[in-house]
Design a protein around this motif. Sequence first.
Motif, PDB file in Angstrom:
ATOM      1  N   SER A  44       4.814   1.317   0.921  1.00 19.82           N
ATOM      2  CA  SER A  44       5.614   2.175   0.053  1.00 19.82           C
ATOM      3  C   SER A  44       5.337   3.615   0.466  1.00 19.82           C
ATOM      4  O   SER A  44       4.233   4.134   0.270  1.00 19.82           O
ATOM      5  N   LEU A  45       6.334   4.252   1.046  1.00 17.24           N
ATOM      6  CA  LEU A  45       6.156   5.548   1.710  1.00 17.24           C
ATOM      7  C   LEU A  45       6.688   6.679   0.832  1.00 17.24           C
ATOM      8  O   LEU A  45       7.854   6.663   0.418  1.00 17.24           O
ATOM      9  N   GLY A  46       5.844   7.668   0.553  1.00 17.14           N
ATOM     10  CA  GLY A  46       6.229   8.777  -0.317  1.00 17.14           C
ATOM     11  C   GLY A  46       6.941   9.887   0.422  1.00 17.14           C
ATOM     12  O   GLY A  46       6.407  10.996   0.546  1.00 17.14           O
ATOM     13  N   LEU A  47       8.153   9.628   0.878  1.00 20.91           N
ATOM     14  CA  LEU A  47       8.916  10.668   1.583  1.00 20.91           C
ATOM     15  C   LEU A  47       9.300  11.807   0.638  1.00 20.91           C
ATOM     16  O   LEU A  47       9.159  12.979   0.959  1.00 20.91           O
ATOM     17  N   GLU A  79      21.121   4.901   5.516  1.00 22.13           N
ATOM     18  CA  GLU A  79      21.272   4.689   6.959  1.00 22.13           C
ATOM     19  C   GLU A  79      19.973   4.243   7.623  1.00 22.13           C
ATOM     20  O   GLU A  79      19.982   3.771   8.760  1.00 22.13           O
ATOM     21  N   LYS A  80      18.856   4.403   6.908  1.00 22.08           N
ATOM     22  CA  LYS A  80      17.565   4.057   7.491  1.00 22.08           C
ATOM     23  C   LYS A  80      17.331   2.542   7.552  1.00 22.08           C
ATOM     24  O   LYS A  80      16.354   2.095   8.154  1.00 22.08           O
ATOM     25  N   GLY A  81      18.177   1.772   6.897  1.00 21.59           N
ATOM     26  CA  GLY A  81      18.084   0.319   7.004  1.00 21.59           C
ATOM     27  C   GLY A  81      16.987  -0.305   6.170  1.00 21.59           C
ATOM     28  O   GLY A  81      16.610  -1.453   6.404  1.00 21.59           O
ATOM     29  N   THR A  82      16.472   0.440   5.197  1.00 26.17           N
ATOM     30  CA  THR A  82      15.427  -0.115   4.359  1.00 26.17           C
ATOM     31  C   THR A  82      16.012  -1.123   3.382  1.00 26.17           C
ATOM     32  O   THR A  82      17.212  -1.101   3.079  1.00 26.17           O
ATOM     33  N   SER A  83      15.145  -2.011   2.874  1.00 26.31           N
ATOM     34  CA  SER A  83      15.607  -3.008   1.910  1.00 26.31           C
ATOM     35  C   SER A  83      15.217  -2.659   0.489  1.00 26.31           C
ATOM     36  O   SER A  83      15.557  -3.377  -0.440  1.00 26.31           O
ATOM     37  N   HIS A  84      14.486  -1.535   0.309  1.00 31.24           N
ATOM     38  CA  HIS A  84      14.025  -1.135  -1.026  1.00 31.24           C
ATOM     39  C   HIS A  84      13.910   0.379  -1.092  1.00 31.24           C
ATOM     40  O   HIS A  84      13.354   1.010  -0.191  1.00 31.24           O
ATOM     41  N   LEU A  85      14.433   0.955  -2.170  1.00 35.75           N
ATOM     42  CA  LEU A  85      14.339   2.393  -2.415  1.00 35.75           C
ATOM     43  C   LEU A  85      13.857   2.635  -3.837  1.00 35.75           C
ATOM     44  O   LEU A  85      14.326   1.974  -4.772  1.00 35.75           O
ATOM     45  N   PHE A  99       5.397  -2.950   9.646  1.00 34.13           N
ATOM     46  CA  PHE A  99       5.399  -3.717   8.399  1.00 34.13           C
ATOM     47  C   PHE A  99       6.726  -4.444   8.224  1.00 34.13           C
ATOM     48  O   PHE A  99       7.797  -3.854   8.437  1.00 34.13           O
ATOM     49  N   PRO A 100       6.691  -5.706   7.814  1.00 33.72           N
ATOM     50  CA  PRO A 100       7.938  -6.447   7.625  1.00 33.72           C
ATOM     51  C   PRO A 100       8.778  -5.906   6.476  1.00 33.72           C
ATOM     52  O   PRO A 100      10.005  -6.085   6.464  1.00 33.72           O
ATOM     53  N   ARG A 101       8.146  -5.250   5.509  1.00 37.04           N
ATOM     54  CA  ARG A 101       8.881  -4.681   4.382  1.00 37.04           C
ATOM     55  C   ARG A 101       8.419  -3.245   4.167  1.00 37.04           C
ATOM     56  O   ARG A 101       7.215  -2.972   4.095  1.00 37.04           O
ATOM     57  N   VAL A 102       9.380  -2.338   4.076  1.00 37.37           N
ATOM     58  CA  VAL A 102       9.081  -0.922   3.862  1.00 37.37           C
ATOM     59  C   VAL A 102       9.989  -0.396   2.762  1.00 37.37           C
ATOM     60  O   VAL A 102      11.210  -0.580   2.797  1.00 37.37           O
ATOM     61  N   SER A 103       9.385   0.250   1.788  1.00 38.48           N
ATOM     62  CA  SER A 103      10.120   0.965   0.749  1.00 38.48           C
ATOM     63  C   SER A 103       9.777   2.442   0.876  1.00 38.48           C
ATOM     64  O   SER A 103       8.714   2.798   1.388  1.00 38.48           O
ATOM     65  N   PHE A 104      10.689   3.309   0.450  1.00 36.09           N
ATOM     66  CA  PHE A 104      10.300   4.718   0.367  1.00 36.09           C
ATOM     67  C   PHE A 104      10.870   5.369  -0.881  1.00 36.09           C
ATOM     68  O   PHE A 104      11.845   4.900  -1.463  1.00 36.09           O
ATOM     69  N   ASP A 105      10.163   6.431  -1.299  1.00 39.39           N
ATOM     70  CA  ASP A 105      10.499   7.159  -2.524  1.00 39.39           C
ATOM     71  C   ASP A 105      11.259   8.433  -2.196  1.00 39.39           C
ATOM     72  O   ASP A 105      10.962   9.107  -1.204  1.00 39.39           O
ATOM     73  N   LEU A 106      12.191   8.768  -3.072  1.00 42.11           N
ATOM     74  CA  LEU A 106      12.844  10.074  -3.052  1.00 42.11           C
ATOM     75  C   LEU A 106      12.885  10.618  -4.479  1.00 42.11           C
ATOM     76  O   LEU A 106      13.012   9.845  -5.433  1.00 42.11           O
ATOM     77  N   ILE A 107      12.783  11.931  -4.612  1.00 40.96           N
ATOM     78  CA  ILE A 107      12.890  12.593  -5.907  1.00 40.96           C
ATOM     79  C   ILE A 107      14.162  13.423  -5.917  1.00 40.96           C
ATOM     80  O   ILE A 107      14.428  14.178  -4.972  1.00 40.96           O
ATOM     81  N   TYR A 108      14.946  13.279  -6.978  1.00 42.12           N
ATOM     82  CA  TYR A 108      16.180  14.061  -7.089  1.00 42.12           C
ATOM     83  C   TYR A 108      16.239  14.775  -8.436  1.00 42.12           C
ATOM     84  O   TYR A 108      15.296  14.731  -9.213  1.00 42.12           O
ATOM     85  N   ALA A 109      17.351  15.470  -8.661  1.00 46.27           N
ATOM     86  CA  ALA A 109      17.506  16.332  -9.839  1.00 46.27           C
ATOM     87  C   ALA A 109      16.554  17.518  -9.771  1.00 46.27           C
ATOM     88  O   ALA A 109      16.026  17.970 -10.783  1.00 46.27           O
ATOM     89  N   LEU A 110      16.337  18.014  -8.556  1.00 43.63           N
ATOM     90  CA  LEU A 110      15.608  19.256  -8.375  1.00 43.63           C
ATOM     91  C   LEU A 110      16.527  20.425  -8.719  1.00 43.63           C
ATOM     92  O   LEU A 110      17.755  20.291  -8.664  1.00 43.63           O
ATOM     93  N   LEU A 169       0.848  -1.189   0.000  1.00 42.29           N
ATOM     94  CA  LEU A 169       0.000   0.000   0.000  1.00 42.29           C
ATOM     95  C   LEU A 169       0.879   1.233   0.000  1.00 42.29           C
ATOM     96  O   LEU A 169       1.844   1.327   0.763  1.00 42.29           O
ATOM     97  N   GLU A 170       0.561   2.172  -0.891  1.00 41.86           N
ATOM     98  CA  GLU A 170       1.273   3.446  -0.928  1.00 41.86           C
ATOM     99  C   GLU A 170       0.727   4.363   0.159  1.00 41.86           C
ATOM    100  O   GLU A 170      -0.487   4.424   0.384  1.00 41.86           O
ATOM    101  N   ALA A 171       1.632   5.093   0.821  1.00 39.71           N
ATOM    102  CA  ALA A 171       1.211   5.956   1.926  1.00 39.71           C
ATOM    103  C   ALA A 171       2.009   7.256   1.910  1.00 39.71           C
ATOM    104  O   ALA A 171       3.158   7.289   1.453  1.00 39.71           O
TER     105      ALA A 171
END
Length: 378
Positions: A120-123, A182-188, A154-165, A96-98
């Motif tokens: 899937s976290l929209g940071l 450093e956040k220890g996530t397994s998916h970016l 959640f056992p699995r957490v991904s988060f989004d980042l946007i670059y080239a601003l 689920l996207e959040a």
Amino acid sequence: MTVEPLALYVHWPFCVSKCPYCDFNSHVRSTIDQNEWRDALLADLAYEASLLPYRRLTSIFFGGGTPSLMDPATVSAIIGRAREHWQASEDIEITLEANPNSVEADRFADLAAAGVNRLSLGLQSFDDTALAFLGRAHSADEGHRALDIAQKHFPRVSFDLIYALPGDTETSWAKTLDCALEKGTSHLSLYQLTIEPGTRFASMVAKHEFEPLDCDEAAGLYEVTWERTSAAGIPAYEVSNHARAGQESRHNLTYWRYGDYAGVGPGAHGRRLGKRTVRHRKPENFLSGMKRNGHGMVEEEMLDPREAADEALVMGLRLSEGIDPAALSDRFGRPVVDDPAVERLFASGHLEREGGRLRATASGRLLLDRVLAEIAAD
């Protein structure tokens, strides 16, 4: 009898506000009748299930919009009904996207209890100035807090980042990447800012209110991204997605490997049994279609072999694993790539082979659109 795999995409079209870079099917409404939408999504799901019997459900993905605005009871009902319609894999992935807003983060425990096992976290950024530029409704502190809460539930957490601003440099982006790693996530999911037609950013650029980052500078940031994530053990498995081994998004791999997926909800696309399916985009039109027809479909089209082959090529070459041209040719009954063009790009260092597979090199990834245009079979 072989039970074919299937992925399910559920679209929730509502957002608190529209981000200026977003061209997704998202809508802002003052009120949302959760019961009405629960019934509509369940009915649309039942229609798709009736056309896809005897399948093994490998993943469910709640996208949007902002699905974390859904009532957790609605999420639970959809997951439960999907399991009734299809045989679910023991290790089914339910994403689920959040957004990181505090009110949504407070729902994470309930969403996990509803059956979501991957968030899937929209940071989008760790910087308040960048978040304001992107039109995000959360602060950097809220983002850090939301990620901490998500990783507890959640056992699995991904988060989004946007670059080239505008103003991003290799040094500033490397610092952001270090913070992310450093956040220890397994998916970016790491996306370059793209100015999409019809968005508020497109209008701002046309008025010269800001200038997008230079293409060469953006390419430099892309190379930094690949180098740093690879060194951290979270290499890219797709152009913009990075994961530890075994932590790739199984749902998105279904798209990129050109598998079948059912799409329900406003604007949802699907691919089933050689057909492309599209739902009504506008929420009100979707509900009207449901009342008239018992489904939200606005378009259903059989893909011709050439179109399907081209789509499979475009999707597959985004993956670091690349494609198997011979297998795809057998599948679609026609050549997928132009062999002389492949040889030219192999010689120029833009493509490489491993066994029977073909994939883009580092230099090929930077020019992937041009590579794809050149090698697609006529």
